[in-house]
Design a protein around this motif. Sequence first.
Motif, PDB file in Angstrom:
ATOM      1  N   ARG A 153       5.970  -7.057   8.687  1.00 55.14           N
ATOM      2  CA  ARG A 153       5.599  -8.180   9.534  1.00 55.14           C
ATOM      3  C   ARG A 153       5.197  -9.274   8.677  1.00 55.14           C
ATOM      4  NH1 ARG A 153      -0.121  -7.440  12.389  1.00 55.14           N
ATOM      5  NH2 ARG A 153      -0.471  -6.763  10.160  1.00 55.14           N
ATOM      6  N   ASN A 154       4.043  -9.163   7.780  1.00 51.42           N
ATOM      7  CA  ASN A 154       3.915 -10.316   7.015  1.00 51.42           C
ATOM      8  C   ASN A 154       4.065 -10.226   5.473  1.00 51.42           C
ATOM      9  OD1 ASN A 154       2.502 -11.585   9.088  1.00 51.42           O
ATOM     10  ND2 ASN A 154       0.672 -10.249   8.754  1.00 51.42           N
ATOM     11  N   SER A 155       4.151  -8.931   5.087  1.00 50.52           N
ATOM     12  CA  SER A 155       4.280  -8.779   3.417  1.00 50.52           C
ATOM     13  C   SER A 155       5.662  -8.745   2.875  1.00 50.52           C
ATOM     14  CB  SER A 155       3.814  -7.339   3.269  1.00 50.52           C
ATOM     15  OG  SER A 155       2.507  -7.116   3.768  1.00 50.52           O
TER      16      SER A 155
ATOM     17  N   TYR B  31      -7.440   4.871  17.662  1.00 49.10           N
ATOM     18  CA  TYR B  31      -6.669   4.881  16.752  1.00 49.10           C
ATOM     19  C   TYR B  31      -6.078   6.659  16.351  1.00 49.10           C
ATOM     20  CZ  TYR B  31      -5.312   5.994  11.611  1.00 49.10           C
ATOM     21  OH  TYR B  31      -4.546   6.570  10.588  1.00 49.10           O
TER      22      TYR B  31
ATOM     23  N   GLY C  71      -4.732  12.340   3.367  1.00 48.03           N
ATOM     24  CA  GLY C  71      -6.209  12.263   3.595  1.00 48.03           C
ATOM     25  C   GLY C  71      -6.846  10.929   2.969  1.00 48.03           C
TER      26      GLY C  71
ATOM     27  N   ILE D 142      -6.554   7.992   0.597  1.00 43.47           N
ATOM     28  CA  ILE D 142      -5.575   7.455  -0.051  1.00 43.47           C
ATOM     29  C   ILE D 142      -5.830   6.244  -0.740  1.00 43.47           C
ATOM     30  CG2 ILE D 142      -3.295   7.286  -0.677  1.00 43.47           C
ATOM     31  CD1 ILE D 142      -3.752   9.992  -0.100  1.00 43.47           C
ATOM     32  N   VAL D 143      -6.119   5.166   0.233  1.00 43.15           N
ATOM     33  CA  VAL D 143      -6.394   3.750  -0.153  1.00 43.15           C
ATOM     34  C   VAL D 143      -7.445   3.298   0.967  1.00 43.15           C
ATOM     35  CG1 VAL D 143      -5.434   1.550  -0.938  1.00 43.15           C
ATOM     36  CG2 VAL D 143      -3.837   3.717  -0.479  1.00 43.15           C
TER      37      VAL D 143
ATOM     38  N   LYS E 178      -2.711   8.273  17.003  1.00 41.55           N
ATOM     39  CA  LYS E 178      -1.870   8.880  15.878  1.00 41.55           C
ATOM     40  C   LYS E 178      -1.808  10.345  16.212  1.00 41.55           C
ATOM     41  CE  LYS E 178      -1.504   6.510  12.105  1.00 41.55           C
ATOM     42  NZ  LYS E 178      -0.242   6.255  11.361  1.00 41.55           N
TER      43      LYS E 178
ATOM     44  N   ARG F  80       0.677  -1.271   0.065  1.00 39.63           N
ATOM     45  CA  ARG F  80      -0.053   0.029  -0.036  1.00 39.63           C
ATOM     46  C   ARG F  80       0.780   1.364  -0.204  1.00 39.63           C
ATOM     47  NH1 ARG F  80      -5.351  -0.615   1.817  1.00 39.63           N
ATOM     48  NH2 ARG F  80      -5.286   1.075   3.476  1.00 39.63           N
ATOM     49  N   ILE F  81       0.673   2.364   0.902  1.00 44.27           N
ATOM     50  CA  ILE F  81       1.403   3.203   0.740  1.00 44.27           C
ATOM     51  C   ILE F  81       2.826   3.045   0.975  1.00 44.27           C
ATOM     52  CG2 ILE F  81       1.698   5.622   2.171  1.00 44.27           C
ATOM     53  CD1 ILE F  81      -1.374   5.614   2.412  1.00 44.27           C
TER      54      ILE F  81
ATOM     55  N   ILE G 177       4.142   9.287   9.991  1.00 44.58           N
ATOM     56  CA  ILE G 177       2.941   9.221   9.029  1.00 44.58           C
ATOM     57  C   ILE G 177       1.760   9.300   9.890  1.00 44.58           C
ATOM     58  CG2 ILE G 177       1.544   8.240   6.993  1.00 44.58           C
ATOM     59  CD1 ILE G 177       4.455   8.923   6.185  1.00 44.58           C
TER      60      ILE G 177
ATOM     61  N   ASN H 204       5.861   4.522   9.471  1.00 48.07           N
ATOM     62  CA  ASN H 204       4.612   4.331   8.756  1.00 48.07           C
ATOM     63  C   ASN H 204       3.678   3.202   8.930  1.00 48.07           C
ATOM     64  OD1 ASN H 204       3.299   4.462   5.930  1.00 48.07           O
ATOM     65  ND2 ASN H 204       3.802   2.206   5.861  1.00 48.07           N
TER      66      ASN H 204
ATOM     67  N   ASP I 279       7.614  -8.051  14.310  1.00 48.74           N
ATOM     68  CA  ASP I 279       6.233  -7.723  14.653  1.00 48.74           C
ATOM     69  C   ASP I 279       6.471  -6.706  15.752  1.00 48.74           C
ATOM     70  OD1 ASP I 279       3.655  -7.842  16.125  1.00 48.74           O
ATOM     71  OD2 ASP I 279       3.334  -9.928  15.945  1.00 48.74           O
ATOM     72  N   LEU I 280       5.709  -5.584  15.216  1.00 49.59           N
ATOM     73  CA  LEU I 280       6.208  -4.322  16.149  1.00 49.59           C
ATOM     74  C   LEU I 280       5.402  -4.507  17.642  1.00 49.59           C
ATOM     75  CD1 LEU I 280       6.093  -1.676  13.527  1.00 49.59           C
ATOM     76  CD2 LEU I 280       7.993  -2.767  14.428  1.00 49.59           C
TER      77      LEU I 280
ATOM     78  N   SER J   5       1.072   0.784  10.789  1.00 54.41           N
ATOM     79  CA  SER J   5      -0.030   1.326  11.493  1.00 54.41           C
ATOM     80  C   SER J   5      -1.116   0.157  11.516  1.00 54.41           C
ATOM     81  CB  SER J   5      -0.696   2.585  10.636  1.00 54.41           C
ATOM     82  OG  SER J   5      -1.893   2.895  11.248  1.00 54.41           O
TER      83      SER J   5
HETATM   84  N1  LIG Z   1      -4.684   4.514   3.695  1.00 59.07           N
HETATM   85  C1  LIG Z   1      -5.054   5.766   3.799  1.00 59.07           C
HETATM   86  O1  LIG Z   1      -5.792   6.269   3.025  1.00 59.07           O
HETATM   87  C2  LIG Z   1      -4.611   6.499   4.980  1.00 59.07           C
HETATM   88  C3  LIG Z   1      -5.026   7.713   5.384  1.00 59.07           C
HETATM   89  C4  LIG Z   1      -4.540   8.600   6.383  1.00 59.07           C
HETATM   90  C5  LIG Z   1      -3.371   8.083   6.972  1.00 59.07           C
HETATM   91  N2  LIG Z   1      -2.880   6.805   6.755  1.00 59.07           N
HETATM   92  C6  LIG Z   1      -1.601   6.556   7.317  1.00 59.07           C
HETATM   93  O2  LIG Z   1      -0.580   6.348   6.101  1.00 59.07           O
HETATM   94  C7  LIG Z   1       0.351   5.158   6.577  1.00 59.07           C
HETATM   95  C8  LIG Z   1       0.168   4.035   5.769  1.00 59.07           C
HETATM   96  O3  LIG Z   1      -1.189   3.801   5.361  1.00 59.07           O
HETATM   97  P1  LIG Z   1      -1.922   2.264   4.707  1.00 59.07           P
HETATM   98  O4  LIG Z   1      -3.176   2.274   4.744  1.00 59.07           O
HETATM   99  O5  LIG Z   1      -0.830   1.867   3.609  1.00 59.07           O
HETATM  100  O6  LIG Z   1      -1.037   1.217   6.042  1.00 59.07           O
HETATM  101  P2  LIG Z   1      -1.789  -0.134   6.588  1.00 59.07           P
HETATM  102  O7  LIG Z   1      -1.942  -0.820   5.145  1.00 59.07           O
HETATM  103  O8  LIG Z   1      -2.794   0.058   7.550  1.00 59.07           O
HETATM  104  O9  LIG Z   1      -0.463  -0.502   7.291  1.00 59.07           O
HETATM  105  C9  LIG Z   1       0.938  -0.464   6.758  1.00 59.07           C
HETATM  106  C10 LIG Z   1       1.549  -1.629   7.432  1.00 59.07           C
HETATM  107  O10 LIG Z   1       1.768  -1.607   8.894  1.00 59.07           O
HETATM  108  C11 LIG Z   1       2.352  -3.065   9.160  1.00 59.07           C
HETATM  109  N3  LIG Z   1       1.996  -3.298  10.608  1.00 59.07           N
HETATM  110  C12 LIG Z   1       0.680  -3.487  11.076  1.00 59.07           C
HETATM  111  N4  LIG Z   1       0.654  -3.911  12.452  1.00 59.07           N
HETATM  112  C13 LIG Z   1       2.022  -4.652  12.377  1.00 59.07           C
HETATM  113  C14 LIG Z   1       2.809  -5.248  13.782  1.00 59.07           C
HETATM  114  N5  LIG Z   1       2.072  -5.387  14.834  1.00 59.07           N
HETATM  115  N6  LIG Z   1       3.995  -5.222  13.389  1.00 59.07           N
HETATM  116  C15 LIG Z   1       4.732  -4.919  12.197  1.00 59.07           C
HETATM  117  N7  LIG Z   1       3.983  -4.434  11.290  1.00 59.07           N
HETATM  118  C16 LIG Z   1       2.799  -4.006  11.447  1.00 59.07           C
HETATM  119  C17 LIG Z   1       1.823  -3.953   8.392  1.00 59.07           C
HETATM  120  O11 LIG Z   1       2.924  -4.635   7.775  1.00 59.07           O
HETATM  121  P3  LIG Z   1       2.757  -6.166   6.984  1.00 59.07           P
HETATM  122  O12 LIG Z   1       1.794  -5.802   6.038  1.00 59.07           O
HETATM  123  O13 LIG Z   1       4.149  -6.586   6.615  1.00 59.07           O
HETATM  124  O14 LIG Z   1       2.043  -6.988   8.112  1.00 59.07           O
HETATM  125  C18 LIG Z   1       1.118  -2.887   7.209  1.00 59.07           C
HETATM  126  O15 LIG Z   1       1.333  -3.403   5.747  1.00 59.07           O
HETATM  127  C19 LIG Z   1      -0.352   4.727   7.965  1.00 59.07           C
HETATM  128  O16 LIG Z   1       0.486   5.290   8.882  1.00 59.07           O
HETATM  129  C20 LIG Z   1      -1.772   5.188   7.858  1.00 59.07           C
HETATM  130  O17 LIG Z   1      -2.111   5.419   9.147  1.00 59.07           O
HETATM  131  C21 LIG Z   1      -3.301   6.171   5.522  1.00 59.07           C
END
Ligand SMILES: NC(=O)c1ccc[n+]([C@@H]2O[C@H](COP(=O)([O-])OP(=O)(O)OC[C@H]3O[C@@H](n4cnc5c(N)ncnc54)[C@H](OP(=O)(O)O)[C@@H]3O)[C@@H](O)[C@H]2O)c1
Length: 238
Positions: free
Chosen positions: A35-37, A159, A189, A191-192, A163, A14-15, A144, A95, A64-65, A97
Amino acid sequence: MAKPVVFITGGGRRIGAAISSLLMESGYYVLIHVRNSVAEAQSIIDNYSKSNDGQISGDIIRADLLNDDMAKLIDLVINHPKVVEYGGLFGLINNASIYQPISFSDLTFEEFKNNFTIHVDVPFLLTKGLYDSLKAKSGSVIGIVDTSQGRAWQDLTHYTASKNALRQMMINLAGDLHPHVRVNCIAPGAIVSADWEAEHFASVLEKVPMGRSGEPKDIANAAKFLLESNHISGQPSM
Ligand SMILES: NC(=O)c1ccc[n+]([C@@H]2O[C@H](COP(=O)([O-])OP(=O)(O)OC[C@H]3O[C@@H](n4cnc5c(N)ncnc54)[C@H](OP(=O)(O)O)[C@@H]3O)[C@@H](O)[C@H]2O)c1
């Protein structure tokens, strides 16, 4: 010449994946925490390598964080051959989350604390543990965050509270760590969308003036800009 090294948490999909890819394309060596990806992170490294004469510009660090020892993770980063070769670390991107709505009546203290562990404790420990390495290269830290500051997001107290604690910690650290290490935030904002929020995401987009979501690449561009802007620190929400 050794490439500047950036460490990103949750950088496999993702991001995070967009940031990892753009940084490799921009001449960085990227330590991708997952962690998994693992497979996703490996394909980012392989794709870059295929189009760049077999050049390897990244490595995967798995942890694993929530459960693993952060001191070990910090050691792995500091002693990574590419960090040693470069003489330190150019960037840390917090990053990783978790984002899952839970009604207040169902929200356990354990889940509340898990959000603070990932969003606040881990960035604190990584910044502290990697500070000397970042300082050696006049590097920077990016947190982030999101756009929830001052707002109520339904069923997301755990959450949004964590944050915004991350945002405040980053801003305070910008003051404490200058002029050696810069610290900034990016607040994406919409994004995904997460798997569970497709409908909600569509309703959010109706209120976005641009009428569409941003792209992961937009966030990656912001991360690259902040890493390279050696006069910007304390930015709370780019
Ligand atoms: N998506 C949006 O539109 C959006 C909007 C506002 C803010 N944000 C912020 O932008 C950042 C990226 O967003 P995203 O949606 O791409 O994030 P996401 O997919 O929700 O999470 C990012 C990564 O966090 C890792 N993670 C979660 N729990 C974990 C753990 N216990 N130990 C280790 N790693 C862990 C996962 O890694 P693995 O896949 O390797 O397990 C996951 O791929 C985040 O900080 C999010 O809060 C996103």
